[in-house]
Structure formats: C-alpha cells, structure tokens
Design a protein around this motif. Structure first.
Motif, short mmCIF file in Angstrom:
data_model
loop_
_atom_site.label_atom_id
_atom_site.label_comp_id
_atom_site.label_asym_id
_atom_site.label_seq_id
_atom_site.Cartn_x
_atom_site.Cartn_y
_atom_site.Cartn_z
N ARG A 117 0.84 -1.20 0.00
CA ARG A 117 0.00 0.00 0.00
C ARG A 117 0.88 1.25 0.00
NH1 ARG A 117 -5.30 0.32 1.17
NH2 ARG A 117 -6.43 -1.58 1.79
N TRP A 118 0.40 2.26 -0.71
CA TRP A 118 1.01 3.59 -0.65
C TRP A 118 -0.10 4.63 -0.53
CZ3 TRP A 118 3.21 -0.13 -3.78
CH2 TRP A 118 4.59 -0.35 -3.64
N THR A 119 0.20 5.73 0.10
CA THR A 119 -0.69 6.88 0.14
C THR A 119 0.04 8.08 -0.42
OG1 THR A 119 -1.90 6.07 2.08
CG2 THR A 119 -2.07 8.42 1.59
N VAL A 120 -0.62 8.77 -1.35
CA VAL A 120 -0.07 9.99 -1.95
C VAL A 120 -1.03 11.13 -1.63
CG1 VAL A 120 0.58 11.14 -4.11
CG2 VAL A 120 1.04 8.70 -3.80
N ALA A 121 -0.49 12.25 -1.18
CA ALA A 121 -1.35 13.39 -0.88
C ALA A 121 -1.99 13.92 -2.16
CB ALA A 121 -0.55 14.49 -0.20
N GLY A 122 -3.27 14.26 -2.07
CA GLY A 122 -4.00 14.79 -3.22
C GLY A 122 -5.48 14.54 -3.03
N GLY A 123 -6.23 14.62 -4.11
CA GLY A 123 -7.66 14.31 -4.07
C GLY A 123 -8.54 15.53 -4.19
N HIS A 124 -9.82 15.27 -4.43
CA HIS A 124 -10.84 16.30 -4.62
C HIS A 124 -12.06 15.97 -3.78
CE1 HIS A 124 -8.31 16.40 -8.25
NE2 HIS A 124 -8.65 17.68 -8.35
N ASP A 125 -12.97 16.93 -3.64
CA ASP A 125 -14.23 16.64 -2.98
C ASP A 125 -15.23 16.14 -4.02
OD1 ASP A 125 -15.26 18.85 -4.34
OD2 ASP A 125 -15.30 20.14 -2.57
N PRO A 133 -3.08 19.61 -3.23
CA PRO A 133 -2.30 19.41 -4.46
C PRO A 133 -1.69 18.01 -4.48
CG PRO A 133 -1.72 21.48 -3.39
CD PRO A 133 -2.55 20.70 -2.41
N LEU A 134 -1.53 17.46 -5.64
CA LEU A 134 -0.90 16.15 -5.76
C LEU A 134 0.56 16.23 -5.34
CD1 LEU A 134 -1.32 13.20 -6.69
CD2 LEU A 134 -0.52 13.91 -8.95
N ASP A 135 0.97 15.33 -4.47
CA ASP A 135 2.36 15.28 -3.99
C ASP A 135 3.21 14.56 -5.02
OD1 ASP A 135 4.75 15.04 -2.68
OD2 ASP A 135 3.99 13.75 -1.05
N ARG A 136 3.80 15.32 -5.92
CA ARG A 136 4.58 14.71 -7.00
C ARG A 136 5.90 14.13 -6.53
NH1 ARG A 136 1.52 18.77 -9.03
NH2 ARG A 136 0.20 18.17 -10.83
N ASP A 137 6.48 14.70 -5.48
CA ASP A 137 7.69 14.10 -4.91
C ASP A 137 7.37 12.73 -4.31
OD1 ASP A 137 9.21 16.30 -5.64
OD2 ASP A 137 8.97 17.29 -3.69
N GLY A 138 6.26 12.65 -3.58
CA GLY A 138 5.84 11.37 -3.04
C GLY A 138 5.49 10.37 -4.13
N VAL A 171 -1.27 9.89 -11.62
CA VAL A 171 -0.60 8.79 -10.92
C VAL A 171 -0.48 7.57 -11.82
CG1 VAL A 171 -0.81 7.16 -9.00
CG2 VAL A 171 -1.22 9.59 -8.61
N ALA A 172 -1.55 7.24 -12.54
CA ALA A 172 -1.51 6.09 -13.45
C ALA A 172 -0.46 6.28 -14.53
CB ALA A 172 -2.88 5.88 -14.07
N ASP A 173 -0.37 7.47 -15.10
CA ASP A 173 0.63 7.73 -16.14
C ASP A 173 2.04 7.58 -15.60
OD1 ASP A 173 -1.37 8.21 -17.97
OD2 ASP A 173 -1.25 10.40 -17.81
N ALA A 174 2.27 8.08 -14.37
CA ALA A 174 3.60 7.98 -13.78
C ALA A 174 3.97 6.52 -13.50
CB ALA A 174 3.65 8.80 -12.49
N ILE A 175 3.00 5.73 -13.04
CA ILE A 175 3.28 4.32 -12.76
C ILE A 175 3.56 3.56 -14.05
CG2 ILE A 175 2.19 2.17 -11.98
CD1 ILE A 175 0.83 3.82 -9.78
N LEU A 176 2.82 3.85 -15.10
CA LEU A 176 3.07 3.18 -16.39
C LEU A 176 4.44 3.53 -16.94
CD1 LEU A 176 -0.41 3.46 -18.14
CD2 LEU A 176 0.77 1.36 -17.48
N ALA A 177 4.87 4.76 -16.72
CA ALA A 177 6.21 5.15 -17.18
C ALA A 177 7.29 4.42 -16.39
CB ALA A 177 6.38 6.66 -17.07
N ALA A 178 7.05 4.22 -15.10
CA ALA A 178 8.05 3.56 -14.25
C ALA A 178 7.98 2.04 -14.36
CB ALA A 178 7.84 3.98 -12.80
N VAL A 179 6.79 1.51 -14.61
CA VAL A 179 6.59 0.06 -14.67
C VAL A 179 5.85 -0.25 -15.98
CG1 VAL A 179 5.73 -1.97 -13.46
CG2 VAL A 179 6.34 0.08 -12.17
N PRO A 180 6.58 -0.31 -17.09
CA PRO A 180 5.92 -0.58 -18.38
C PRO A 180 5.15 -1.90 -18.34
CG PRO A 180 8.18 0.16 -18.72
CD PRO A 180 8.02 -0.06 -17.25
#
Length: 428
Positions: A117-125, A133-138, A171-180
C-alpha cells in the motif's frame, strides 16, 4: 423479454468452481445441456455439447454464447490458497490514515489480496474541488519503490475522482512510465460512492484480471473450433452482458452476475416481464424483482465478501414467504428449475447493458435536465460499446437524489441503459 431471433438458439453457460453448466434457449423452448461424456463437465466440453444441442434445435443454429463467470471469480477470491496476482494499492487522499485499522480494508478477503500500500497526498471533494495538491515528490518515490517490488497489478483510488479524475490519471501515467506493462485499475472508471467500496472494487478488479483473461481465452479457443458463427458474450453483475474485450479490462463488472441471471431466467421461464422471484440462499428464502425484463439492481455487498462494491448487482432481500405474497404488486413466482439452469437461461436471454452512478452539482431545473441528458448520452455510448445494436437502446432507469450532508444542489444521478443485441458482431 427481449427478442433473440426466431431461427437462432442462444446458449447460456455458468461456471461453477468444479464444473460448468449450460442451457440452450430457442424462443420459449429451454433445453438444459448435459456434457457429451460424464467426464466432460469442464468449460470446453459443456460449450461443445451446448453448441451441438443448439445446432439440432434451431434452423439457424447457435447465435451467441453468454458466459457467467461470477461463481468462479468469487470462489477464486475467497479461497486463501487460490492463485491470484499480488495487488498494489495507491490511495490519493489529503493525508494518510493515522490509525492502522483505517489504512486497511475492513474486508479481510479484500485486504489479503493486497501486497503493498502507498498513500499519496492529493484528491478532490465530491464536486471536483481540489482538497490537496498532488504530492509529485511522493509519487516519484512511490514509482521507484513499486518498480522494485515486481508487482504489476495496481489499484488506484483517489478521493473525489468520480467528479475529477485528474490526480488518478496523473498517478496512473507515472506508474506506467516507471513500470511498463503494469495493469492498472482506476476507481474513476466505476463511479459510485465511498472510499472503502471504491477501493475494494478496484482491488478485486486487479486481482481477477489474470483469471478472467485465461477463462475468456479458453472460451474463444473453444468457439473457434466449433461450427457456425458464434459470438462470445460475458454476463455482467446487472444481468446484462458485455463484450469479452470490455470485460478483460473491467473484470469486476462480471462479479455478482449470477443472482441477476437467476432472477431473469426465472421470469423468462414463467413468461413474465414484471414479477417478484423467490429464491433460496443458505436455506432461507430471499426475494428479488424483475421489471421490464431486467433485474432490479443496486451497488451492494456480495455474499461472503465483507464489503460493498460500487458495481450494480441484484437486490435480494430476506423476506418471509407469507409477507412476500401479501405485499406483492406483481406476480410472485417460485421457480422449480435448479439455480444453475436459471442462471444459464438468464445468461442466454441477456441484453447489452450499461450503468452510471455519479455526483453532480445543479442550480436550476434546466441544469438538472442537462445533467440528466448528458448522463443518458454517455450511458448510451457505453451500452453501444457493450454490444447493443444501433437504434435499439433505451433508458431503463434514471434517478436523481440529493446527497445528504453536502452543499445544496449536490445530487447523485444513476442511469441504466439497455439495448438489443447487435447480431452483426457474430464471428463470420
């Protein structure tokens, strides 16, 4: 009931953990299928036997094979020893849970399929306003760690992604770039309410992808060896069907289909479009309804899972038999056919269907009409992708209700669309 073609027989198949069952439906005639040999109760043997029955029963032979995967999917999910791929979960919320219990799913059968499990800061109502804001460093650190785990099935759920999926998509785009080649399930694809239910839905979706692909591959190879133009369809939880290509990327939509199919199968055998059906679950009577040939469905908690999902399934209510008869505004039926026959019949007569469950904000009646029309148009496009014939779609259900504890004008809109099968999709 929907027309299925007078000269063509349709086949329904339900996959139970230890064997497959099938039935052939040709008009009002229902033919339960026995395998060609006692040992051929597997998927391939039962489909082959069913096609043989259909070729003999109808002048036009077999038209479509609709498969109910739900019993097999549920059995795989609840058996601890079942082989499913490990799933990584990414929550996108303003802050991580401080209590370990809140960081887990309350359903143990869901949680044990989660490897990391991971948690990344971000989200909307619910209205799409950014909470954080989305935590891009995280996110960058998450991607680095995920790439080293070997996990390739990822479930992503962001707060408010039903209204604004931007953070999930980034987040999905970043994961696909890191894990093709990673297989990603995103909660924004399903709508619905509640972080727990939305997370459970995408975890199950991720966990069942590999099994669903294997089973559908087997079905397609079997049909390719058999005579005739045979179209493969997959039953959905709402009692409709979708194409194999759609279920491959959203396998959780096939979850819970059996209850809806049993209701529709019982109604078909009784020759009714509107009725209440009395079934048995664990030795107790439960009631479900069929209206206009469709099972009444809602997002629900599948038996044995321990948590609600956001995909629609049949509404079954424990009701004493006497009170059921007293309160019925439609005929009450008690089917004599075995449950697997009802499920097969329901699969054979099923229609392409779609479902939307979203939140919107309105300030006037005119805006409500616009929101409703726009949702109906998108649901119609979805049912066309699920195999409906052009011009055959109809809005089977639409509801708009105020969302409690939310700003005035916040509504939840549900739209259900069904259509007639597009026979041009059959294999030539």
């Amino acid at each position: 009931m929907p027309a299925q073609g007078e000269d063509v027989a349709h086949i329904g198949v339900t996959l139970r953990p230890h064997r497959a069952h099938a039935a052939v439906v040709h008009g009002a005639t229902v033919l339960p299928v026995e395998p060609v040999a006692p040992a051929r109760t597997d998927l391939e043997g039962v489909i082959a036997a069913a096609v043989g029955v259909a070729l003999r029963a109808a002048p036009g032979g077999a038209g479509a094979v609709t498969v109910d995967l739900a019993p097999l999917l549920l059995d795989t999910l609840v058996r601890p020893e079942a082989e499913v791929p490990p799933v990584a979960v990414v929550r996108i919320v303003p802050r991580a849970a401080t209590d370990p219990a809140l960081a887990r799913s309350p359903a143990e059968r869901v949680e044990r399929r989660i490897a990391r499990r991971w948690t990344v800061a971000g989200g909307h109502d619910l209205l799409g306003n950014e909470l954080s804001p989305l935590d891009r460093d995280g996110l960058a650190l998450l991607c680095e760690e995920l790439a080293g785990t070997g996990i390739r099935h990822v479930a992503i759920v962001a707060a408010g992604s039903q209204a604004r999926p931007a953070h999930e998509r980034e987040v999905a785009d970043a994961i696909l770039a890191a894990v093709p080649g990673a297989r990603i399930s995103a909660a924004s694809d399903y709508g619905g309410q509640g972080l727990v239910a939305r997370e459970a839905t995408v975890v199950i979706d991720s966990a069942l992808t590999a099994l669903t692909e294997r089973v559908l591959d087997r079905c397609e190879r079997t049909l390719a060896r058999l005579p005739g133009s045979l179209e493969l369809r997959v039953a959905r939880g709402d009692g409709g069907y979708s194409t194999p290509s759609r279920i491959r990327v959203t396998p959780v939509m096939a979850f819970g289909a059996t209850d809806s199919l049993e209701l529709c199968g019982a109604a078909h055998l009784a020759g009714l479009d509107d009725c209440r059906v009395l079934l048995a679950r664990d030795g107790r009577p439960v009631a479900g309804e069929v209206r206009h040939g469709l099972a009444v469905v809602r997002p629900a908690e599948p038996p044995g899972l321990g948590t609600e999902l956001v995909v629609p399934m049949a509404v079954l209510t424990a009701v004493p038999e006497a009170s059921l008869a007293d309160s019925a505004d439609v005929p009450v039926i008690r089917p004599d056919a075995p449950p697997h026959v009802l499920a097969c019949v329901g699969a054979a007569i099923s229609q392409p269907a779609s479902w939307l469950d979203e939140v919107a904000f309105i300030e006037s009646a005119a805006e409500l009409d616009h929101v409703r029309r726009e949702a109906e148009e998108r649901a119609t496009a979805m049912v066309m992708a699920n195999g409906a014939a052009p011009g055959s779609t109809r809005v089977a259900e639409v509801s708009t209700v105020a969302v409690p504890y939310s700003p005035s004008g916040t509504i939840r809109i549900r739209v259900r669309v069904a259509g007639s099968p597009d026979t041009s999709l059959a294999r030539r």
